[in-house]
Design a protein around this motif. Structure first.
Motif, PDB file in Angstrom:
ATOM      1  N   PRO A 299     -29.250  25.726 -14.323  1.00 46.69           N
ATOM      2  CA  PRO A 299     -29.779  26.044 -15.660  1.00 46.69           C
ATOM      3  C   PRO A 299     -28.683  26.386 -16.670  1.00 46.69           C
ATOM      4  O   PRO A 299     -28.748  25.974 -17.831  1.00 46.69           O
ATOM      5  N   ALA A 300     -27.657  27.117 -16.232  1.00 49.72           N
ATOM      6  CA  ALA A 300     -26.562  27.457 -17.158  1.00 49.72           C
ATOM      7  C   ALA A 300     -25.810  26.201 -17.590  1.00 49.72           C
ATOM      8  O   ALA A 300     -25.422  26.058 -18.759  1.00 49.72           O
ATOM      9  N   GLY A 301     -25.602  25.273 -16.675  1.00 44.96           N
ATOM     10  CA  GLY A 301     -24.938  24.018 -17.016  1.00 44.96           C
ATOM     11  C   GLY A 301     -25.748  23.188 -17.994  1.00 44.96           C
ATOM     12  O   GLY A 301     -25.190  22.556 -18.901  1.00 44.96           O
ATOM     13  N   MET A 302     -27.071  23.200 -17.805  1.00 46.06           N
ATOM     14  CA  MET A 302     -27.927  22.444 -18.728  1.00 46.06           C
ATOM     15  C   MET A 302     -27.888  23.057 -20.120  1.00 46.06           C
ATOM     16  O   MET A 302     -27.800  22.350 -21.122  1.00 46.06           O
TER      17      MET A 302
ATOM     18  N   LEU B 108     -25.467  24.815 -21.427  1.00 47.31           N
ATOM     19  CA  LEU B 108     -24.151  24.504 -21.988  1.00 47.31           C
ATOM     20  C   LEU B 108     -24.091  23.054 -22.463  1.00 47.31           C
ATOM     21  O   LEU B 108     -23.558  22.767 -23.545  1.00 47.31           O
ATOM     22  N   SER B 109     -24.648  22.136 -21.688  1.00 44.24           N
ATOM     23  CA  SER B 109     -24.659  20.726 -22.083  1.00 44.24           C
ATOM     24  C   SER B 109     -25.443  20.509 -23.372  1.00 44.24           C
ATOM     25  O   SER B 109     -24.995  19.780 -24.265  1.00 44.24           O
ATOM     26  N   VAL B 110     -26.583  21.152 -23.481  1.00 42.47           N
ATOM     27  CA  VAL B 110     -27.400  21.010 -24.689  1.00 42.47           C
ATOM     28  C   VAL B 110     -26.658  21.592 -25.894  1.00 42.47           C
ATOM     29  O   VAL B 110     -26.660  20.994 -26.975  1.00 42.47           O
ATOM     30  N   LEU B 111     -25.993  22.726 -25.714  1.00 42.83           N
ATOM     31  CA  LEU B 111     -25.237  23.319 -26.819  1.00 42.83           C
ATOM     32  C   LEU B 111     -24.069  22.428 -27.246  1.00 42.83           C
ATOM     33  O   LEU B 111     -23.793  22.294 -28.446  1.00 42.83           O
ATOM     34  N   VAL B 112     -23.398  21.819 -26.283  1.00 36.65           N
ATOM     35  CA  VAL B 112     -22.282  20.922 -26.625  1.00 36.65           C
ATOM     36  C   VAL B 112     -22.795  19.719 -27.400  1.00 36.65           C
ATOM     37  O   VAL B 112     -22.198  19.322 -28.413  1.00 36.65           O
ATOM     38  N   ILE B 113     -23.901  19.130 -26.967  1.00 40.26           N
ATOM     39  CA  ILE B 113     -24.462  17.982 -27.683  1.00 40.26           C
ATOM     40  C   ILE B 113     -24.944  18.405 -29.072  1.00 40.26           C
ATOM     41  O   ILE B 113     -24.755  17.675 -30.050  1.00 40.26           O
ATOM     42  N   LEU B 114     -25.529  19.594 -29.166  1.00 39.60           N
ATOM     43  CA  LEU B 114     -25.961  20.104 -30.471  1.00 39.60           C
ATOM     44  C   LEU B 114     -24.758  20.225 -31.407  1.00 39.60           C
ATOM     45  O   LEU B 114     -24.814  19.784 -32.562  1.00 39.60           O
ATOM     46  N   LEU B 115     -23.667  20.789 -30.919  1.00 39.43           N
ATOM     47  CA  LEU B 115     -22.470  20.939 -31.752  1.00 39.43           C
ATOM     48  C   LEU B 115     -21.843  19.597 -32.103  1.00 39.43           C
ATOM     49  O   LEU B 115     -21.351  19.414 -33.226  1.00 39.43           O
ATOM     50  N   LEU B 116     -21.854  18.655 -31.169  1.00 35.45           N
ATOM     51  CA  LEU B 116     -21.338  17.319 -31.481  1.00 35.45           C
ATOM     52  C   LEU B 116     -22.175  16.648 -32.569  1.00 35.45           C
ATOM     53  O   LEU B 116     -21.626  15.966 -33.441  1.00 35.45           O
ATOM     54  N   SER B 117     -23.483  16.865 -32.523  1.00 31.10           N
ATOM     55  CA  SER B 117     -24.350  16.273 -33.549  1.00 31.10           C
ATOM     56  C   SER B 117     -24.109  16.919 -34.909  1.00 31.10           C
ATOM     57  O   SER B 117     -24.099  16.234 -35.938  1.00 31.10           O
ATOM     58  N   VAL B 118     -23.906  18.233 -34.926  1.00 32.16           N
ATOM     59  CA  VAL B 118     -23.581  18.921 -36.182  1.00 32.16           C
ATOM     60  C   VAL B 118     -22.254  18.400 -36.720  1.00 32.16           C
ATOM     61  O   VAL B 118     -22.121  18.122 -37.925  1.00 32.16           O
ATOM     62  N   LEU B 119     -21.268  18.262 -35.850  1.00 33.91           N
ATOM     63  CA  LEU B 119     -19.961  17.751 -36.268  1.00 33.91           C
ATOM     64  C   LEU B 119     -20.061  16.321 -36.782  1.00 33.91           C
ATOM     65  O   LEU B 119     -19.408  15.953 -37.765  1.00 33.91           O
TER      66      LEU B 119
ATOM     67  N   SER C  83     -28.779   9.373 -21.323  1.00 37.63           N
ATOM     68  CA  SER C  83     -28.992   9.945 -19.992  1.00 37.63           C
ATOM     69  C   SER C  83     -30.492  10.149 -19.742  1.00 37.63           C
ATOM     70  O   SER C  83     -30.885  10.452 -18.623  1.00 37.63           O
ATOM     71  N   TYR C  84     -31.292   9.964 -20.773  1.00 38.09           N
ATOM     72  CA  TYR C  84     -32.751  10.075 -20.707  1.00 38.09           C
ATOM     73  C   TYR C  84     -33.202  11.467 -20.264  1.00 38.09           C
ATOM     74  O   TYR C  84     -34.206  11.627 -19.591  1.00 38.09           O
ATOM     75  N   ASN C  85     -32.436  12.464 -20.659  1.00 41.90           N
ATOM     76  CA  ASN C  85     -32.816  13.842 -20.399  1.00 41.90           C
ATOM     77  C   ASN C  85     -33.469  14.380 -21.657  1.00 41.90           C
ATOM     78  O   ASN C  85     -32.878  14.343 -22.743  1.00 41.90           O
ATOM     79  N   ALA C  86     -34.664  14.912 -21.545  1.00 36.30           N
ATOM     80  CA  ALA C  86     -35.409  15.373 -22.717  1.00 36.30           C
ATOM     81  C   ALA C  86     -34.697  16.521 -23.424  1.00 36.30           C
ATOM     82  O   ALA C  86     -34.683  16.588 -24.656  1.00 36.30           O
ATOM     83  N   TRP C  87     -34.064  17.426 -22.668  1.00 30.46           N
ATOM     84  CA  TRP C  87     -33.384  18.565 -23.300  1.00 30.46           C
ATOM     85  C   TRP C  87     -32.151  18.105 -24.072  1.00 30.46           C
ATOM     86  O   TRP C  87     -31.876  18.598 -25.170  1.00 30.46           O
ATOM     87  N   ILE C  88     -31.414  17.170 -23.512  1.00 33.77           N
ATOM     88  CA  ILE C  88     -30.254  16.614 -24.217  1.00 33.77           C
ATOM     89  C   ILE C  88     -30.708  15.912 -25.493  1.00 33.77           C
ATOM     90  O   ILE C  88     -30.100  16.062 -26.554  1.00 33.77           O
TER      91      ILE C  88
END
Length: 107
Positions: free
Chosen positions: A2-5, A7-18, A88-93
Protein backbone atom coordinates in the motif's frame (compact mmCIF):
# COMPACT_ATOMS: atom_id res chain seq x y z
CA UNK A 1 2.46 -2.75 -0.92
CA UNK A 2 0.00 0.00 0.00
CA UNK A 3 2.81 2.47 0.77
CA UNK A 4 4.40 1.78 -2.62
CA UNK A 5 1.09 2.33 -4.38
CA UNK A 6 0.54 5.65 -2.56
CA UNK A 7 4.06 6.75 -3.47
CA UNK A 8 3.52 5.74 -7.10
CA UNK A 9 0.26 7.68 -7.32
CA UNK A 10 1.91 10.75 -5.78
CA UNK A 11 4.82 10.57 -8.23
CA UNK A 12 2.44 10.32 -11.19
CA UNK A 13 0.36 13.18 -9.76
CA UNK A 14 3.48 15.36 -9.51
CA UNK A 15 4.63 14.39 -13.01
CA UNK A 16 1.22 15.41 -14.35
CA UNK A 17 1.40 18.75 -12.52
CA UNK A 18 4.90 19.30 -13.90
CA UNK A 19 3.68 18.42 -17.41
CA UNK A 20 1.01 21.13 -17.18
CA UNK A 21 3.53 23.64 -15.83
CA UNK A 22 5.94 22.94 -18.70
CA UNK A 23 3.08 23.27 -21.18
CA UNK A 24 2.21 26.68 -19.75
CA UNK A 25 5.85 27.78 -19.70
CA UNK A 26 6.15 26.84 -23.35
CA UNK A 27 3.10 28.98 -24.17
CA UNK A 28 4.60 31.94 -22.29
CA UNK A 29 7.85 31.58 -24.22
CA UNK A 30 5.91 31.41 -27.49
CA UNK A 31 4.17 34.69 -26.67
CA UNK A 32 7.50 36.34 -25.80
CA UNK A 33 9.13 34.96 -28.95
CA UNK A 34 6.36 36.33 -31.13
CA UNK A 35 6.77 39.75 -29.52
CA UNK A 36 10.54 39.60 -30.11
CA UNK A 37 10.22 38.80 -33.82
CA UNK A 38 11.75 41.45 -36.03
CA UNK A 39 9.47 43.56 -38.19
CA UNK A 40 10.95 42.09 -41.36
CA UNK A 41 10.42 38.35 -41.69
CA UNK A 42 13.07 37.92 -44.36
CA UNK A 43 15.57 35.09 -44.11
CA UNK A 44 18.34 37.53 -43.22
CA UNK A 45 16.33 38.89 -40.29
CA UNK A 46 15.83 35.43 -38.76
CA UNK A 47 19.45 34.32 -38.83
CA UNK A 48 21.34 33.75 -35.61
CA UNK A 49 22.50 37.09 -34.14
CA UNK A 50 26.19 36.12 -34.09
CA UNK A 51 26.17 35.88 -37.88
CA UNK A 52 25.12 39.49 -38.31
CA UNK A 53 25.56 42.68 -36.31
CA UNK A 54 21.98 43.87 -36.03
CA UNK A 55 19.54 44.80 -33.28
CA UNK A 56 19.27 42.75 -30.05
CA UNK A 57 15.64 41.75 -30.74
CA UNK A 58 16.89 39.02 -33.07
CA UNK A 59 19.07 37.60 -30.30
CA UNK A 60 16.10 37.54 -27.95
CA UNK A 61 14.01 35.73 -30.57
CA UNK A 62 16.72 33.09 -31.01
CA UNK A 63 17.07 32.53 -27.24
CA UNK A 64 13.29 32.19 -26.87
CA UNK A 65 13.26 29.68 -29.72
CA UNK A 66 15.99 27.60 -28.05
CA UNK A 67 14.06 27.80 -24.76
CA UNK A 68 10.88 26.63 -26.49
CA UNK A 69 12.76 23.70 -27.99
CA UNK A 70 14.04 22.62 -24.58
CA UNK A 71 10.57 22.99 -23.05
CA UNK A 72 9.17 20.89 -25.88
CA UNK A 73 11.64 18.07 -25.24
CA UNK A 74 10.81 18.08 -21.50
CA UNK A 75 7.08 18.15 -22.28
CA UNK A 76 7.34 15.15 -24.63
CA UNK A 77 9.39 13.13 -22.14
CA UNK A 78 6.98 13.87 -19.28
CA UNK A 79 3.98 13.14 -21.47
CA UNK A 80 5.34 9.74 -22.46
CA UNK A 81 6.22 8.91 -18.86
CA UNK A 82 2.68 9.69 -17.69
CA UNK A 83 1.23 7.80 -20.66
CA UNK A 84 3.31 4.72 -19.86
CA UNK A 85 2.16 4.86 -16.25
CA UNK A 86 -1.48 5.12 -17.31
CA UNK A 87 -0.97 2.21 -19.71
CA UNK A 88 -0.31 0.00 -16.69
CA UNK A 89 -4.13 -0.10 -16.50
CA UNK A 90 -4.10 0.59 -12.78
CA UNK A 91 -7.14 2.62 -11.73
CA UNK A 92 -5.27 4.44 -8.93
CA UNK A 93 -2.44 5.46 -11.25
CA UNK A 94 -5.00 6.66 -13.78
CA UNK A 95 -6.79 8.72 -11.13
CA UNK A 96 -3.45 10.16 -9.99
CA UNK A 97 -2.67 11.26 -13.55
CA UNK A 98 -6.10 12.83 -13.94
CA UNK A 99 -5.91 14.58 -10.56
CA UNK A 100 -2.40 15.86 -11.32
CA UNK A 101 -3.42 17.17 -14.72
CA UNK A 102 -6.44 18.89 -13.21
CA UNK A 103 -4.41 20.42 -10.38
CA UNK A 104 -1.64 21.51 -12.75
CA UNK A 105 -4.08 23.19 -15.11
CA UNK A 106 -5.81 24.91 -12.20
CA UNK A 107 -2.54 26.25 -10.80
Amino acid sequence: SPAGMVLSVLVILLLSVLYEAVKMGKAVLLRRALLALPRSLSQEALTEPEERNTDPAQGRWFRYHVGQTLFHVVQVVLGYMVMLAVMSYNAWIFLGAIAGSTLGYFL
